[in-house]
Design a protein around this motif. Structure first.
Motif, PDB file in Angstrom:
ATOM      1  N   GLY A 158      47.039  40.906  31.103  1.00  0.00           N
ATOM      2  CA  GLY A 158      47.598  41.681  32.202  1.00  0.00           C
ATOM      3  C   GLY A 158      46.850  41.486  33.500  1.00  0.00           C
ATOM      4  N   VAL A 159      47.220  42.293  34.474  1.00  0.00           N
ATOM      5  CA  VAL A 159      46.686  42.150  35.823  1.00  0.00           C
ATOM      6  C   VAL A 159      45.224  42.541  35.931  1.00  0.00           C
ATOM      7  CG1 VAL A 159      48.930  42.424  36.936  1.00  0.00           C
ATOM      8  CG2 VAL A 159      47.528  44.436  36.490  1.00  0.00           C
ATOM      9  N   GLN A 160      44.692  43.297  34.967  1.00  0.00           N
ATOM     10  CA  GLN A 160      43.293  43.695  35.031  1.00  0.00           C
ATOM     11  C   GLN A 160      42.332  42.571  34.642  1.00  0.00           C
ATOM     12  OE1 GLN A 160      45.344  44.679  32.556  1.00  0.00           O
ATOM     13  NE2 GLN A 160      44.237  44.743  30.636  1.00  0.00           N
ATOM     14  N   VAL A 161      42.841  41.489  34.073  1.00  0.00           N
ATOM     15  CA  VAL A 161      42.002  40.364  33.648  1.00  0.00           C
ATOM     16  C   VAL A 161      41.908  39.346  34.781  1.00  0.00           C
ATOM     17  CG1 VAL A 161      41.748  38.484  31.994  1.00  0.00           C
ATOM     18  CG2 VAL A 161      42.634  40.692  31.229  1.00  0.00           C
ATOM     19  N   ALA A 162      40.661  38.947  35.102  1.00  0.00           N
ATOM     20  CA  ALA A 162      40.433  37.974  36.178  1.00  0.00           C
ATOM     21  C   ALA A 162      39.384  36.959  35.734  1.00  0.00           C
ATOM     22  CB  ALA A 162      39.973  38.682  37.439  1.00  0.00           C
ATOM     23  N   GLU A 163      39.393  35.810  36.381  1.00  0.00           N
ATOM     24  CA  GLU A 163      38.419  34.767  36.071  1.00  0.00           C
ATOM     25  C   GLU A 163      37.005  35.333  36.157  1.00  0.00           C
ATOM     26  OE1 GLU A 163      37.521  30.138  37.243  1.00  0.00           O
ATOM     27  OE2 GLU A 163      38.515  31.405  38.711  1.00  0.00           O
ATOM     28  N   GLY A 164      36.186  35.027  35.146  1.00  0.00           N
ATOM     29  CA  GLY A 164      34.809  35.500  35.105  1.00  0.00           C
ATOM     30  C   GLY A 164      34.612  36.760  34.284  1.00  0.00           C
ATOM     31  N   ASP A 165      35.695  37.410  33.864  1.00  0.00           N
ATOM     32  CA  ASP A 165      35.584  38.602  33.026  1.00  0.00           C
ATOM     33  C   ASP A 165      35.054  38.215  31.653  1.00  0.00           C
ATOM     34  OD1 ASP A 165      36.627  40.073  35.089  1.00  0.00           O
ATOM     35  OD2 ASP A 165      38.536  40.510  34.111  1.00  0.00           O
ATOM     36  N   THR A 166      34.427  39.158  30.973  1.00  0.00           N
ATOM     37  CA  THR A 166      33.909  38.912  29.634  1.00  0.00           C
ATOM     38  C   THR A 166      34.606  39.814  28.625  1.00  0.00           C
ATOM     39  OG1 THR A 166      32.106  40.502  29.939  1.00  0.00           O
ATOM     40  CG2 THR A 166      31.643  38.181  30.459  1.00  0.00           C
ATOM     41  N   TRP A 167      34.657  39.325  27.396  1.00  0.00           N
ATOM     42  CA  TRP A 167      35.290  40.072  26.308  1.00  0.00           C
ATOM     43  C   TRP A 167      34.516  39.825  25.030  1.00  0.00           C
ATOM     44  CZ3 TRP A 167      39.333  37.304  23.077  1.00  0.00           C
ATOM     45  CH2 TRP A 167      39.774  38.089  22.019  1.00  0.00           C
ATOM     46  N   TYR A 168      34.140  40.907  24.346  1.00  0.00           N
ATOM     47  CA  TYR A 168      33.548  40.781  23.023  1.00  0.00           C
ATOM     48  C   TYR A 168      34.666  40.976  22.013  1.00  0.00           C
ATOM     49  CZ  TYR A 168      30.641  41.083  18.968  1.00  0.00           C
ATOM     50  OH  TYR A 168      30.079  40.835  17.747  1.00  0.00           O
ATOM     51  N   ASP A 169      34.967  39.910  21.287  1.00  0.00           N
ATOM     52  CA  ASP A 169      36.028  39.909  20.277  1.00  0.00           C
ATOM     53  C   ASP A 169      35.455  40.526  19.003  1.00  0.00           C
ATOM     54  OD1 ASP A 169      37.933  39.356  18.364  1.00  0.00           O
ATOM     55  OD2 ASP A 169      38.195  37.262  18.955  1.00  0.00           O
ATOM     56  N   THR A 170      35.789  41.792  18.752  1.00  0.00           N
ATOM     57  CA  THR A 170      35.241  42.489  17.592  1.00  0.00           C
ATOM     58  C   THR A 170      35.810  41.984  16.275  1.00  0.00           C
ATOM     59  OG1 THR A 170      36.890  44.253  17.813  1.00  0.00           O
ATOM     60  CG2 THR A 170      34.761  44.592  18.919  1.00  0.00           C
ATOM     61  N   ASP A 171      36.937  41.286  16.314  1.00  0.00           N
ATOM     62  CA  ASP A 171      37.533  40.729  15.099  1.00  0.00           C
ATOM     63  C   ASP A 171      36.763  39.495  14.634  1.00  0.00           C
ATOM     64  OD1 ASP A 171      39.571  40.636  13.062  1.00  0.00           O
ATOM     65  OD2 ASP A 171      40.478  38.973  14.159  1.00  0.00           O
ATOM     66  N   ASP A 172      36.353  38.636  15.589  1.00  0.00           N
ATOM     67  CA  ASP A 172      35.648  37.393  15.254  1.00  0.00           C
ATOM     68  C   ASP A 172      34.162  37.436  15.574  1.00  0.00           C
ATOM     69  OD1 ASP A 172      38.045  36.207  14.430  1.00  0.00           O
ATOM     70  OD2 ASP A 172      38.502  35.545  16.466  1.00  0.00           O
ATOM     71  N   ASP A 173      33.684  38.554  16.136  1.00  0.00           N
ATOM     72  CA  ASP A 173      32.279  38.689  16.551  1.00  0.00           C
ATOM     73  C   ASP A 173      31.859  37.554  17.479  1.00  0.00           C
ATOM     74  OD1 ASP A 173      31.834  41.077  15.162  1.00  0.00           O
ATOM     75  OD2 ASP A 173      31.405  39.996  13.312  1.00  0.00           O
ATOM     76  N   GLN A 174      32.671  37.307  18.508  1.00  0.00           N
ATOM     77  CA  GLN A 174      32.370  36.271  19.497  1.00  0.00           C
ATOM     78  C   GLN A 174      32.403  36.868  20.896  1.00  0.00           C
ATOM     79  OE1 GLN A 174      35.271  33.154  18.967  1.00  0.00           O
ATOM     80  NE2 GLN A 174      33.957  32.066  17.527  1.00  0.00           N
ATOM     81  N   PHE A 175      31.493  36.398  21.752  1.00  0.00           N
ATOM     82  CA  PHE A 175      31.456  36.791  23.153  1.00  0.00           C
ATOM     83  C   PHE A 175      32.189  35.712  23.933  1.00  0.00           C
ATOM     84  CE2 PHE A 175      29.086  37.254  27.240  1.00  0.00           C
ATOM     85  CZ  PHE A 175      29.509  38.546  27.523  1.00  0.00           C
ATOM     86  N   LYS A 176      33.174  36.106  24.746  1.00  0.00           N
ATOM     87  CA  LYS A 176      34.013  35.124  25.432  1.00  0.00           C
ATOM     88  C   LYS A 176      34.078  35.418  26.928  1.00  0.00           C
ATOM     89  CE  LYS A 176      36.787  34.496  21.283  1.00  0.00           C
ATOM     90  NZ  LYS A 176      38.113  34.395  20.694  1.00  0.00           N
ATOM     91  N   ILE A 177      34.390  34.374  27.681  1.00  0.00           N
ATOM     92  CA  ILE A 177      34.550  34.495  29.120  1.00  0.00           C
ATOM     93  C   ILE A 177      35.928  33.961  29.504  1.00  0.00           C
ATOM     94  CG2 ILE A 177      33.460  32.265  29.620  1.00  0.00           C
ATOM     95  CD1 ILE A 177      32.240  33.722  32.125  1.00  0.00           C
ATOM     96  N   TYR A 178      36.555  34.596  30.484  1.00  0.00           N
ATOM     97  CA  TYR A 178      37.878  34.176  30.942  1.00  0.00           C
ATOM     98  C   TYR A 178      37.681  33.174  32.067  1.00  0.00           C
ATOM     99  CZ  TYR A 178      42.867  34.765  31.947  1.00  0.00           C
ATOM    100  OH  TYR A 178      44.213  34.570  32.104  1.00  0.00           O
ATOM    101  N   ARG A 179      38.101  31.934  31.842  1.00  0.00           N
ATOM    102  CA  ARG A 179      37.873  30.893  32.844  1.00  0.00           C
ATOM    103  C   ARG A 179      39.001  29.882  32.860  1.00  0.00           C
ATOM    104  NH1 ARG A 179      36.116  25.894  31.491  1.00  0.00           N
ATOM    105  NH2 ARG A 179      35.437  25.503  29.386  1.00  0.00           N
ATOM    106  N   GLU A 180      39.002  29.077  33.918  1.00  0.00           N
ATOM    107  CA  GLU A 180      40.007  28.028  34.084  1.00  0.00           C
ATOM    108  C   GLU A 180      39.656  26.873  33.152  1.00  0.00           C
ATOM    109  OE1 GLU A 180      42.375  26.005  37.791  1.00  0.00           O
ATOM    110  OE2 GLU A 180      40.280  26.512  38.075  1.00  0.00           O
TER     111      GLU A 180
END
Length: 65
Positions: free
Chosen positions: A17-39
């Protein structure tokens, strides 16, 4: 602090959605992975694992500080 909180997500499913922008981070609790939103290619953005040790993940360079 409020601005930083708006850029950090923690859930089992990928934020969208609109709240997600490049550079945001997300901890995926299902896979236990730290991710970044990037191009990942021209005008294509995706959640990419950060420092998981696979060929498709990004790595941190502590030497550039």
């Amino acid at each position: 602090l409020e601005q930083l909180a708006d850029q950090n997500f923690r859930s089992a499913s990928a934020p969208t959605g609109v709240q997600v922008a490049e550079g945001d981070t997300w901890y995926d609790t299902d896979d236990d992975q730290f991710k970044i939103y990037r191009e990942v290619s021209s005008n294509v953005y995706s959640w990419v694992p950060l420092v998981v040790g696979t060929d498709d993940s990004d790595t941190l360079d502590g030497g550039s500080y």
